[in-house]
Design an enzyme around this catalytic site. Sequence first.
Site, PDB file in Angstrom:
ATOM      1  N   GLU A 106     139.004   2.161  45.288  1.00  0.00           N
ATOM      2  CA  GLU A 106     140.467   2.197  45.317  1.00  0.00           C
ATOM      3  C   GLU A 106     141.019   1.381  46.483  1.00  0.00           C
ATOM      4  O   GLU A 106     140.404   1.303  47.539  1.00  0.00           O
ATOM      5  CB  GLU A 106     140.938   3.635  45.529  1.00  0.00           C
ATOM      6  CG  GLU A 106     140.495   4.560  44.424  1.00  0.00           C
ATOM      7  CD  GLU A 106     140.960   5.992  44.655  1.00  0.00           C
ATOM      8  OE1 GLU A 106     140.547   6.849  43.883  1.00  0.00           O
ATOM      9  OE2 GLU A 106     141.720   6.249  45.610  1.00  0.00           O
ATOM     10  N   CYS A 119     145.645  -0.529  52.361  1.00  0.00           N
ATOM     11  CA  CYS A 119     144.574   0.418  52.693  1.00  0.00           C
ATOM     12  C   CYS A 119     143.381   0.083  51.812  1.00  0.00           C
ATOM     13  O   CYS A 119     143.492   0.109  50.582  1.00  0.00           O
ATOM     14  CB  CYS A 119     145.089   1.843  52.424  1.00  0.00           C
ATOM     15  SG  CYS A 119     143.824   3.097  52.617  1.00  0.00           S
ATOM     16  N   CYS A 126     131.084   7.945  49.343  1.00  0.00           N
ATOM     17  CA  CYS A 126     130.933   8.155  50.786  1.00  0.00           C
ATOM     18  C   CYS A 126     129.854   9.215  51.006  1.00  0.00           C
ATOM     19  O   CYS A 126     129.733  10.167  50.238  1.00  0.00           O
ATOM     20  CB  CYS A 126     132.249   8.644  51.382  1.00  0.00           C
ATOM     21  SG  CYS A 126     132.209   8.770  53.191  1.00  0.00           S
ATOM     22  N   CYS A 130     132.895  15.174  54.093  1.00  0.00           N
ATOM     23  CA  CYS A 130     134.028  15.959  54.614  1.00  0.00           C
ATOM     24  C   CYS A 130     134.533  16.887  53.504  1.00  0.00           C
ATOM     25  O   CYS A 130     134.733  16.465  52.363  1.00  0.00           O
ATOM     26  CB  CYS A 130     135.138  15.037  55.118  1.00  0.00           C
ATOM     27  SG  CYS A 130     134.576  13.961  56.450  1.00  0.00           S
ATOM     28  N   CYS A 133     137.840  16.179  51.358  1.00  0.00           N
ATOM     29  CA  CYS A 133     138.061  14.798  50.903  1.00  0.00           C
ATOM     30  C   CYS A 133     137.527  14.597  49.486  1.00  0.00           C
ATOM     31  O   CYS A 133     136.394  14.976  49.187  1.00  0.00           O
ATOM     32  CB  CYS A 133     137.365  13.836  51.865  1.00  0.00           C
ATOM     33  SG  CYS A 133     137.469  12.120  51.352  1.00  0.00           S
ATOM     34  N   GLY A 186     135.040   5.574  51.668  1.00  0.00           N
ATOM     35  CA  GLY A 186     133.859   5.193  52.442  1.00  0.00           C
ATOM     36  C   GLY A 186     134.036   5.320  53.935  1.00  0.00           C
ATOM     37  O   GLY A 186     135.134   5.525  54.451  1.00  0.00           O
ATOM     38  N   GLU A 187     132.905   5.241  54.620  1.00  0.00           N
ATOM     39  CA  GLU A 187     132.889   5.299  56.086  1.00  0.00           C
ATOM     40  C   GLU A 187     132.552   3.885  56.585  1.00  0.00           C
ATOM     41  O   GLU A 187     131.399   3.436  56.469  1.00  0.00           O
ATOM     42  CB  GLU A 187     131.844   6.323  56.545  1.00  0.00           C
ATOM     43  CG  GLU A 187     131.490   6.272  58.016  1.00  0.00           C
ATOM     44  CD  GLU A 187     132.687   6.271  58.967  1.00  0.00           C
ATOM     45  OE1 GLU A 187     133.653   7.019  58.743  1.00  0.00           O
ATOM     46  OE2 GLU A 187     132.654   5.479  59.929  1.00  0.00           O
ATOM     47  N   SER A 218     139.270   3.147  60.529  1.00  0.00           N
ATOM     48  CA  SER A 218     139.242   4.604  60.688  1.00  0.00           C
ATOM     49  C   SER A 218     137.818   5.104  60.474  1.00  0.00           C
ATOM     50  O   SER A 218     137.180   4.788  59.470  1.00  0.00           O
ATOM     51  CB  SER A 218     140.185   5.232  59.659  1.00  0.00           C
ATOM     52  OG  SER A 218     140.088   6.632  59.699  1.00  0.00           O
ATOM     53  N   SER A 241     138.819  10.232  62.962  1.00  0.00           N
ATOM     54  CA  SER A 241     139.212  11.408  62.188  1.00  0.00           C
ATOM     55  C   SER A 241     138.678  12.649  62.879  1.00  0.00           C
ATOM     56  O   SER A 241     137.521  13.025  62.686  1.00  0.00           O
ATOM     57  CB  SER A 241     138.637  11.300  60.774  1.00  0.00           C
ATOM     58  OG  SER A 241     139.147  10.146  60.168  1.00  0.00           O
ATOM     59  N   LEU A 242     139.509  13.291  63.677  1.00  0.00           N
ATOM     60  CA  LEU A 242     139.030  14.411  64.477  1.00  0.00           C
ATOM     61  C   LEU A 242     139.159  15.732  63.710  1.00  0.00           C
ATOM     62  O   LEU A 242     138.193  16.456  63.525  1.00  0.00           O
ATOM     63  CB  LEU A 242     139.804  14.455  65.803  1.00  0.00           C
ATOM     64  CG  LEU A 242     139.113  15.162  66.952  1.00  0.00           C
ATOM     65  CD1 LEU A 242     137.739  14.598  67.255  1.00  0.00           C
ATOM     66  CD2 LEU A 242     139.984  15.103  68.215  1.00  0.00           C
ATOM     67  N   HIS A 243     140.360  16.066  63.311  1.00  0.00           N
ATOM     68  CA  HIS A 243     140.659  17.223  62.439  1.00  0.00           C
ATOM     69  C   HIS A 243     140.403  18.595  63.065  1.00  0.00           C
ATOM     70  O   HIS A 243     140.753  19.619  62.463  1.00  0.00           O
ATOM     71  CB  HIS A 243     139.930  17.143  61.092  1.00  0.00           C
ATOM     72  CG  HIS A 243     140.174  15.877  60.342  1.00  0.00           C
ATOM     73  ND1 HIS A 243     141.435  15.351  60.154  1.00  0.00           N
ATOM     74  CD2 HIS A 243     139.323  14.998  59.743  1.00  0.00           C
ATOM     75  CE1 HIS A 243     141.338  14.218  59.466  1.00  0.00           C
ATOM     76  NE2 HIS A 243     140.075  13.973  59.214  1.00  0.00           N
ATOM     77  N   ASN A 317     146.518  15.994  51.521  1.00  0.00           N
ATOM     78  CA  ASN A 317     146.678  15.796  50.083  1.00  0.00           C
ATOM     79  C   ASN A 317     145.758  16.795  49.411  1.00  0.00           C
ATOM     80  O   ASN A 317     144.536  16.612  49.446  1.00  0.00           O
ATOM     81  CB  ASN A 317     146.172  14.409  49.678  1.00  0.00           C
ATOM     82  CG  ASN A 317     147.246  13.355  49.759  1.00  0.00           C
ATOM     83  OD1 ASN A 317     148.303  13.487  49.152  1.00  0.00           O
ATOM     84  ND2 ASN A 317     146.972  12.313  50.518  1.00  0.00           N
ATOM     85  N   CYS A 360     142.579   9.568  49.536  1.00  0.00           N
ATOM     86  CA  CYS A 360     141.315   8.870  49.391  1.00  0.00           C
ATOM     87  C   CYS A 360     140.480   9.403  48.220  1.00  0.00           C
ATOM     88  O   CYS A 360     140.159  10.574  48.180  1.00  0.00           O
ATOM     89  CB  CYS A 360     140.605   9.082  50.722  1.00  0.00           C
ATOM     90  SG  CYS A 360     139.023   8.402  50.871  1.00  0.00           S
TER      91      CYS A 360
HETATM   92  N1  SAH Z   1     135.601   7.583  56.568  1.00  0.00           N
HETATM   93  C1  SAH Z   1     136.728   7.204  57.346  1.00  0.00           C
HETATM   94  C2  SAH Z   1     137.872   6.572  56.565  1.00  0.00           C
HETATM   95  C3  SAH Z   1     138.241   7.121  55.214  1.00  0.00           C
HETATM   96  S1  SAH Z   1     139.430   8.366  54.951  1.00  0.00           S
HETATM   97  C4  SAH Z   1     137.224   8.372  58.175  1.00  0.00           C
HETATM   98  O1  SAH Z   1     136.683   9.451  58.040  1.00  0.00           O
HETATM   99  O2  SAH Z   1     138.120   8.184  59.002  1.00  0.00           O
HETATM  100  C5  SAH Z   1     140.879   8.062  55.886  1.00  0.00           C
HETATM  101  C6  SAH Z   1     141.493   9.324  56.454  1.00  0.00           C
HETATM  102  O3  SAH Z   1     141.933  10.221  55.410  1.00  0.00           O
HETATM  103  C7  SAH Z   1     140.498  10.159  57.298  1.00  0.00           C
HETATM  104  O4  SAH Z   1     141.146  10.625  58.465  1.00  0.00           O
HETATM  105  C8  SAH Z   1     140.168  11.311  56.363  1.00  0.00           C
HETATM  106  O5  SAH Z   1     139.670  12.415  57.065  1.00  0.00           O
HETATM  107  C9  SAH Z   1     141.500  11.538  55.699  1.00  0.00           C
HETATM  108  N2  SAH Z   1     141.454  12.317  54.464  1.00  0.00           N
HETATM  109  C10 SAH Z   1     140.455  12.442  53.567  1.00  0.00           C
HETATM  110  N3  SAH Z   1     140.806  13.277  52.573  1.00  0.00           N
HETATM  111  C11 SAH Z   1     142.068  13.685  52.830  1.00  0.00           C
HETATM  112  C12 SAH Z   1     142.963  14.564  52.181  1.00  0.00           C
HETATM  113  N4  SAH Z   1     142.635  15.193  51.058  1.00  0.00           N
HETATM  114  N5  SAH Z   1     144.169  14.752  52.746  1.00  0.00           N
HETATM  115  C13 SAH Z   1     144.515  14.121  53.898  1.00  0.00           C
HETATM  116  N6  SAH Z   1     143.715  13.290  54.559  1.00  0.00           N
HETATM  117  C14 SAH Z   1     142.488  13.072  54.042  1.00  0.00           C
END
Ligand code: SAH
Length: 374
Positions: A106, A119, A126, A130, A133, A186-187, A218, A241-243, A317, A360
Amino acid sequence: MTIKTFITFPDERQAKRSLLDMDEQQLADFLAELGEAKFRARQIWEWIYQRYAGDFESMTDLPKTLRSRLAEVATVASLTLATEVVSADRDTIKCLFQLHDGQTIEAVLMLYDQRRTLCISSQAGCAMGCTFCATAQGGLARNLTSGEIVAQVLYFARYLADPSLLPDSNVERPTQVTNIVLMGMGEPLHNYANVWTALRRITDNSAFGLGARHITLSTVGLAPMIDRMADEGLQIGLAVSLHAPNDSLRTSLVPVNKGYSVDAVLEAVRRYVVKTHRRVTFEYALMCGINDSPGLAQELAAKLQGILCHVNLIPLNPIPDSPFQPTSDEDTEHFAQILRAAGIPTTVRLRRGIEINAGCGQLRQSRDAQNRTS
Ligand code: SAH
């Protein structure tokens, strides 16, 4: 919103050489193998990267015989559009592309007043897992080649250069891609070499020529790769991506945290800032009742003290069959205020393309679901 799907055919590109996967020297060698003069390489290079030609036919100053010979043995189009979704307000365009082996990826174009941000994906699927995701659910299919990464940029550059293809709009906007974020599937640091070959092609003035400062990569936080990135000497922006601010919570959301703890990631970020002098972004997707309490905001603020950074709070999302739900706008604002009060610059990401599943991996997932039921 408008959804268009395109029938995809068995793919004959498999057998052809992708010119997008070659640097200029390799292109010259390839043309030499075909018995062509070396100067043709520069001509074709410019057609690809500066005039965004999507096929050989449109390279009108090449002899017709060469164009048809090239069309037989090579390709400059590694992507076939499979689905295009345009948001109701026509400012977000999401594309699902099919690759030559049937894999899908995508990419999303977001139109702002002054910017056109793209983007893009770095892998099909991936491996990072996570838990919130959509892309993670299918696992990793394969790395994208550098050409497949660059092809996403060229696709939208071509799209923007042709005003007849743009969604109607009364806002004046630039006609080129102005910003790129590697935040698709992807990462990127798990496909390091191909991503960096692509980034050099995208930023190289003799190729696509977009300023490195307009690009953000990212990452989930592969600490040793952040160090490697700091040594590349390109001013690419880094987003992490800390979260979550502590290991037990982060490991439950981002399993690679088992290998690279919060502290290990933050140490790598500190080293990155020392080397590049660039402000780093921390992404934090807020999930209701999971990582959005005021106490966690304070813990996060304490962890980030002294780092040249800003926090981008992402509204989640929600993905189908997932226990994770987005935090309310009110709680999001509260979380942001705690960070700001502690001196951490914080923004809340605009909800873009939410009605078109712009998270994503979500478009691919919905198409796979459709294919299973049809
Ligand atoms: N692998 C990389 C880049 C891909 S995702 C990374 O982890 O940063 C880009 C961003 O979207 C990341 O911060 C990821 O954690 C976030 N993301 C993934 N799924 C999501 C979702 N359902 N809602 C909001 N953010 C999401």
